[in-house]
Write a protein that holds these residues in place. Sequence first.
Motif, PDB file in Angstrom:
ATOM      1  N   UNK A   9       0.850  -1.190   0.000  1.00  0.00           N
ATOM      2  CA  UNK A   9       0.000   0.000   0.000  1.00  0.00           C
ATOM      3  C   UNK A   9       0.886   1.241   0.000  1.00  0.00           C
ATOM      4  N   UNK A  10       0.527   2.195  -0.836  1.00  0.00           N
ATOM      5  CA  UNK A  10       1.173   3.498  -0.807  1.00  0.00           C
ATOM      6  C   UNK A  10       0.124   4.549  -0.468  1.00  0.00           C
TER       7      UNK A  10
ATOM      8  N   UNK B  35      -4.971   6.460  -1.182  1.00  0.00           N
ATOM      9  CA  UNK B  35      -4.406   5.111  -1.074  1.00  0.00           C
ATOM     10  C   UNK B  35      -4.245   4.496  -2.461  1.00  0.00           C
ATOM     11  N   UNK B  36      -3.166   3.738  -2.623  1.00  0.00           N
ATOM     12  CA  UNK B  36      -2.960   2.907  -3.817  1.00  0.00           C
ATOM     13  C   UNK B  36      -2.616   1.505  -3.329  1.00  0.00           C
ATOM     14  N   UNK B  37      -3.344   0.501  -3.809  1.00  0.00           N
ATOM     15  CA  UNK B  37      -3.225  -0.871  -3.309  1.00  0.00           C
ATOM     16  C   UNK B  37      -2.840  -1.795  -4.452  1.00  0.00           C
ATOM     17  N   UNK B  38      -1.833  -2.628  -4.221  1.00  0.00           N
ATOM     18  CA  UNK B  38      -1.446  -3.621  -5.210  1.00  0.00           C
ATOM     19  C   UNK B  38      -1.135  -4.927  -4.487  1.00  0.00           C
TER      20      UNK B  38
ATOM     21  N   UNK C 155     -13.641   2.327  -5.007  1.00  0.00           N
ATOM     22  CA  UNK C 155     -12.384   2.589  -5.688  1.00  0.00           C
ATOM     23  C   UNK C 155     -12.634   3.585  -6.813  1.00  0.00           C
ATOM     24  N   UNK C 156     -11.606   4.379  -7.116  1.00  0.00           N
ATOM     25  CA  UNK C 156     -11.738   5.442  -8.108  1.00  0.00           C
ATOM     26  C   UNK C 156     -10.938   5.136  -9.354  1.00  0.00           C
ATOM     27  N   UNK C 157     -11.495   5.468 -10.488  1.00  0.00           N
ATOM     28  CA  UNK C 157     -10.821   5.307 -11.773  1.00  0.00           C
ATOM     29  C   UNK C 157     -10.025   6.575 -12.049  1.00  0.00           C
TER      30      UNK C 157
ATOM     31  N   UNK D 291      -7.124   2.510  -6.566  1.00  0.00           N
ATOM     32  CA  UNK D 291      -7.052   3.822  -5.925  1.00  0.00           C
ATOM     33  C   UNK D 291      -8.297   4.072  -5.094  1.00  0.00           C
ATOM     34  N   UNK D 292      -8.073   4.536  -3.862  1.00  0.00           N
ATOM     35  CA  UNK D 292      -9.202   4.917  -3.031  1.00  0.00           C
ATOM     36  C   UNK D 292      -8.777   6.054  -2.120  1.00  0.00           C
TER      37      UNK D 292
END
Length: 203
Positions: free
Chosen positions: A65-66, A131-134, A200-202, A143-144
Motif C-alpha cells: 500500500x502506498x 491510497x494505492x493498493x497492489x 475505488x476510483x478510476x 485507488x481509493x
Amino acid sequence: MIRETASQTAGPYVHIGLAPQQAGFEIFENNFGNVLVTPQTKGERIGIEGRVIDGSGTVVRDVLIEIWQANAEGRYAHPADRQAGKSVDPAFRGWGRACSDFETGLYRFETVKPGPVIGRHARMMAPHINFWIVARGINIGLNTRMYFSDEAAANAADPVINLIEWEVRRKTLIAQREQRDGKVVYRFDIRLQGEDETVFFDI
C-alpha cells in the motif's frame, strides 16, 4: 516489431522490488517506509492501520500500500500545489509505502492528520488520505481515499465523496478514530469485493 508481453498480476516479487527490507533483503541505501513524520513535523500525530480483505472474507497477507497526503495545513509537498497561504512542511514527506504483515495481514502508517485541501473549481475537500493498493491477483493498482470519522461536517460537504450516490457506500471510505495508550489511531479496512466493497476510483 516488438510484441506485447503477457499481462501479469503483482506476484511475490513485488516486495523484493518495492519493499525489499520486509522481504529480508537489504538492497537499497534508503528504504521507503511507513513513517512519514520526523520529530519536527507539524500537526497531530496519528497512526493508520487496517487489513485488506478479499471477496471471501479472507485477509490478504501480501499487500503493498502506498499513501500520499497533504500536510497539517492542507498542502501537498509538490510544486503543482499552488494553494495560497499554505506552506510546505520540510519535515514531512507526504508519501509512504507499507506492506501488510505476512502473519497478521495488518498494515500500518505513522503520519499526521492532513488539513482540508482546496480542489477543483475552488471547492474545499475534507481532510483525506489517498491510497494505492497492489497485490497478487490485482492487475492494475486500486485507488481509493480514506476520510476521518471525526470530520463529519467536512465529509458531508466534500465534492468527491458526494459523487457516491449511496450513503452505505460512502461509509466504506470513513476510517474510525480510536484512542490507544494515549495515541490516536484510525482504523481503515479495505474490502476488495463483496457486500461492503470499498469504493475505488478510476484515476
